[in-house]
Scaffold this motif. Structure first.
Motif, PDB file in Angstrom:
ATOM      1  N   VAL A   1       0.825  -1.207   0.000  1.00  0.00           N
ATOM      2  CA  VAL A   1       0.000   0.000   0.000  1.00  0.00           C
ATOM      3  C   VAL A   1       0.860   1.258   0.000  1.00  0.00           C
ATOM      4  CG1 VAL A   1      -1.763   1.276   1.264  1.00  0.00           C
ATOM      5  CG2 VAL A   1      -1.860  -1.223   1.158  1.00  0.00           C
ATOM      6  N   GLY A   2       1.966   1.222   0.707  1.00  0.00           N
ATOM      7  CA  GLY A   2       2.824   2.399   0.810  1.00  0.00           C
ATOM      8  C   GLY A   2       3.651   2.356   2.080  1.00  0.00           C
ATOM      9  N   HIS A   3       4.079   3.512   2.567  1.00  0.00           N
ATOM     10  CA  HIS A   3       4.883   3.598   3.771  1.00  0.00           C
ATOM     11  C   HIS A   3       4.073   3.183   4.996  1.00  0.00           C
ATOM     12  CE1 HIS A   3       7.408   5.867   1.055  1.00  0.00           C
ATOM     13  NE2 HIS A   3       8.356   5.940   1.965  1.00  0.00           N
ATOM     14  N   THR A   4       4.779   2.644   5.993  1.00  0.00           N
ATOM     15  CA  THR A   4       4.110   2.180   7.199  1.00  0.00           C
ATOM     16  C   THR A   4       4.906   2.595   8.423  1.00  0.00           C
ATOM     17  OG1 THR A   4       3.348   0.211   8.412  1.00  0.00           O
ATOM     18  CG2 THR A   4       5.279  -0.052   7.028  1.00  0.00           C
TER      19      THR A   4
ATOM     20  N   THR B   1       1.615  14.684   8.010  1.00  0.00           N
ATOM     21  CA  THR B   1       0.449  15.530   7.766  1.00  0.00           C
ATOM     22  C   THR B   1       0.910  16.983   7.708  1.00  0.00           C
ATOM     23  OG1 THR B   1      -0.035  15.875  10.107  1.00  0.00           O
ATOM     24  CG2 THR B   1      -0.977  13.910   9.073  1.00  0.00           C
ATOM     25  N   ILE B   2       0.064  17.841   7.167  1.00  0.00           N
ATOM     26  CA  ILE B   2       0.394  19.260   7.117  1.00  0.00           C
ATOM     27  C   ILE B   2       0.587  19.811   8.538  1.00  0.00           C
ATOM     28  CG2 ILE B   2      -0.514  21.546   6.544  1.00  0.00           C
ATOM     29  CD1 ILE B   2      -1.738  20.359   4.059  1.00  0.00           C
TER      30      ILE B   2
ATOM     31  N   MET C   1       4.654  16.849  -2.619  1.00  0.00           N
ATOM     32  CA  MET C   1       3.335  17.073  -2.030  1.00  0.00           C
ATOM     33  C   MET C   1       2.326  16.223  -2.783  1.00  0.00           C
ATOM     34  SD  MET C   1       3.795  19.497   0.340  1.00  0.00           S
ATOM     35  CE  MET C   1       2.261  20.412   0.563  1.00  0.00           C
ATOM     36  N   SER C   2       1.749  15.243  -2.110  1.00  0.00           N
ATOM     37  CA  SER C   2       0.714  14.411  -2.732  1.00  0.00           C
ATOM     38  C   SER C   2      -0.103  13.758  -1.631  1.00  0.00           C
ATOM     39  CB  SER C   2       1.335  13.339  -3.637  1.00  0.00           C
ATOM     40  OG  SER C   2       2.144  12.455  -2.894  1.00  0.00           O
ATOM     41  N   TRP C   3      -1.396  13.551  -1.912  1.00  0.00           N
ATOM     42  CA  TRP C   3      -2.305  12.998  -0.909  1.00  0.00           C
ATOM     43  C   TRP C   3      -2.169  11.487  -0.838  1.00  0.00           C
ATOM     44  CZ3 TRP C   3      -4.218  16.404   2.249  1.00  0.00           C
ATOM     45  CH2 TRP C   3      -4.521  17.688   1.801  1.00  0.00           C
ATOM     46  N   THR C   4      -2.227  10.953   0.382  1.00  0.00           N
ATOM     47  CA  THR C   4      -2.310   9.514   0.583  1.00  0.00           C
ATOM     48  C   THR C   4      -2.939   9.258   1.949  1.00  0.00           C
ATOM     49  OG1 THR C   4      -1.117   7.401   0.532  1.00  0.00           O
ATOM     50  CG2 THR C   4      -0.043   9.222   1.658  1.00  0.00           C
ATOM     51  N   THR C   5      -3.660   8.164   2.074  1.00  0.00           N
ATOM     52  CA  THR C   5      -4.277   7.790   3.341  1.00  0.00           C
ATOM     53  C   THR C   5      -3.649   6.505   3.846  1.00  0.00           C
ATOM     54  OG1 THR C   5      -6.388   8.787   2.691  1.00  0.00           O
ATOM     55  CG2 THR C   5      -6.437   7.209   4.512  1.00  0.00           C
TER      56      THR C   5
ATOM     57  N   PHE D   1      -2.155  11.933   4.778  1.00  0.00           N
ATOM     58  CA  PHE D   1      -0.821  12.518   4.727  1.00  0.00           C
ATOM     59  C   PHE D   1      -0.667  13.333   3.451  1.00  0.00           C
ATOM     60  CE2 PHE D   1      -0.374   8.902   7.569  1.00  0.00           C
ATOM     61  CZ  PHE D   1       0.406   9.429   8.595  1.00  0.00           C
ATOM     62  N   ARG D   2       0.130  14.401   3.543  1.00  0.00           N
ATOM     63  CA  ARG D   2       0.248  15.327   2.424  1.00  0.00           C
ATOM     64  C   ARG D   2       1.693  15.586   2.007  1.00  0.00           C
ATOM     65  NH1 ARG D   2       0.073  17.654  -1.744  1.00  0.00           N
ATOM     66  NH2 ARG D   2      -1.073  19.542  -2.317  1.00  0.00           N
ATOM     67  N   CYS D   3       2.637  15.565   2.941  1.00  0.00           N
ATOM     68  CA  CYS D   3       4.010  15.996   2.678  1.00  0.00           C
ATOM     69  C   CYS D   3       4.973  14.813   2.775  1.00  0.00           C
ATOM     70  CB  CYS D   3       4.428  17.070   3.680  1.00  0.00           C
ATOM     71  SG  CYS D   3       3.309  18.485   3.750  1.00  0.00           S
ATOM     72  N   TRP D   4       5.855  14.720   1.795  1.00  0.00           N
ATOM     73  CA  TRP D   4       6.836  13.638   1.735  1.00  0.00           C
ATOM     74  C   TRP D   4       8.235  14.223   1.759  1.00  0.00           C
ATOM     75  CZ3 TRP D   4       5.165   8.516   1.321  1.00  0.00           C
ATOM     76  CH2 TRP D   4       3.785   8.358   1.118  1.00  0.00           C
TER      77      TRP D   4
END
Length: 405
Positions: A94-97, A148-149, A165-169, A175-178
């Motif tokens: 799914v992504g980062h954990t 998060t922002i 900057m990209s949205w992910t849940t 979360f918004r900032c990487w």
């Protein structure tokens, strides 16, 4: 120094792999996770097994682990407190954990447990971070991940560098900032509590894919950033004070990432391999004296064995035990992204680096192990415990190719 390479001829040995985790405990090397390439595609290795190498005999065994085991992960951070093994963070399908798992490997039937009852604030999802183990605490540093922002607004710009900057849940959080961080997060394994100490002094720039090692009450960090020479920072784990170790640039290793750094004495660190800032997979070995703050290049017989994304663990008699990794990492670059190309150059051998002179007892054991026929009669006279040790050395040298230099 001399070295031995093991694992290629054993009747049972782990698959080749990179970006795994490994540690030594009671003269055994434990190897978990990582990835390999099958038909040109990267495949994550199963999380319901762990491989164990007896470093005295050179033999491997595979142990299954049941329970609530971690998902398939990449770029996670593994560490151990005695026989208890921990996995934190990484990337799953799914992504980062930011999940934490543990397993007690001393039990006859090992079972993974997901840590769900921790107190305090769990660090944000991340990968490519590192860990020091000090006084039953897991002390994590750095990595790449998302916030998060609100978290970014409450974080110093010098502690988190926003790259995207990209949205992910993830879970119930948006979360918004990487970006990269240089945070220090502590998990106390006795109280199952997360804390984030406030550090002092000149902290390393945010980074990931660096190397770390522990000497006494000090944690060391090197590499993981685009610098011409390999940098070195130290964090006092009692006062939480950072120190930048300035060294002479006339004799310094090339800047690098995805290398290894291992403590070999009370004041010395051993660095091997990595991906250089020149784009090459490296085969050099260096020793850093933390008292004199100076580098020494070490000669070794493995010039034909460059390594990146490998592991290095302390062995007996100040040995350094290197396992796996890639002998040639290929990075693809275009105008949009930097990608890691699937590689067929993954390894599964064990490289043992001798960093200090061996004691006479070790030298005698190894000589008999290499020449058991010369002592066939005398071996029967040995006490059972000593005979068992010698038999393991005989097995070791029958399973390895020994390189000296």
């Amino acid at each position: 120094m001399d070295a031995a390479a093991a694992g290629g001829d054993a009747t049972e040995s782990p698959l080749e792999r990179s970006s795994h985790t490994a540690f030594t405990h009671n003269h055994r090397l434990y190897v978990w996770g990582g990835y390999r390439v099958v038909s040109g595609e990267e495949v994550t290795l199963p999380s319901d097994e762990i491989w164990i190498c007896d470093l005295d005999s050179g033999t491997w065994e595979r142990r299954e682990i049941s329970g609530d085991f971690p998902p398939d992960l990449s770029c996670f951070c593994g560490s151990n407190v005695g026989s208890t093994f921990y996995i934190f963070g990484g990337c799953d399908a799914v992504g980062h954990t930011n999940q934490l798992f543990s397993v007690d490997l001393s039990e006859s039937s090992c079972s993974w447990k997901k840590v769900t009852d921790a107190r305090g604030t769990t660090p944000s999802p991340r990968n490519k971070h590192s860990c020091w183990v000090h006084r039953n605490r897991l002390i994590y540093f750095g990595g790449y991940g998302c916030k998060t922002i609100g978290e970014v607004r409450n974080t110093s710009s010098s502690s988190f560098i926003v790259e995207e900057m990209s949205w992910t849940t993830i879970g119930d959080t948006m979360f918004r900032c990487w970006g990269w961080n240089n945070e220090v997060n502590v998990f106390d394994t006795r109280t199952a509590t997360w804390t984030q100490p406030e550090t002092q002094g000149p902290a390393p720039a945010p980074r990931g894919c660096h190397a770390s090692a522990l000497l006494g009450n000090k944690g060391y960090i090197s590499g993981g950033v685009e610098t011409a020479e390999l940098d070195m920072f130290c964090l006092d784990l009692d006062t939480w004070t950072w120190t930048k170790l300035d060294v002479s640039l006339s004799v310094s290793p090339l800047g690098r990432s995805m290398h290894s750094m291992t403590a070999i004495s009370d004041h010395a660190l051993f660095v091997y391999g990595g991906l250089g800032t020149d784009g090459n997979t490296l085969n050099d070995a260096w020793q850093f004296n933390t008292v004199k703050r100076e580098w020494t290049k070490r000669t070794h017989p493995h010039k034909d064995k460059p390594r990146v994304c490998h592991t290095a663990s302390p062995g007996g008699d100040s040995d350094v035990v290197v396992f796996g990794g890639s002998s040639k990492l290929c990075i693809l670059m275009d105008s949009v992204a930097i990608l890691r190309a699937p590689s067929q150059n993954h390894c599964r051998d064990v490289l043992i680096f001798q960093t200090q002179p061996y004691a006479l007892f070790r030298l005698c054991q190894d000589f008999i192990g290499k020449n058991p026929r010369l002592f066939a009669k005398q071996l029967n006279w040995l006490p059972s415990k000593l005979r068992s040790k010698v038999d393991k050395r005989v097995s070791f040298f029958s399973n390895v190719t020994v390189l000296t230099g």
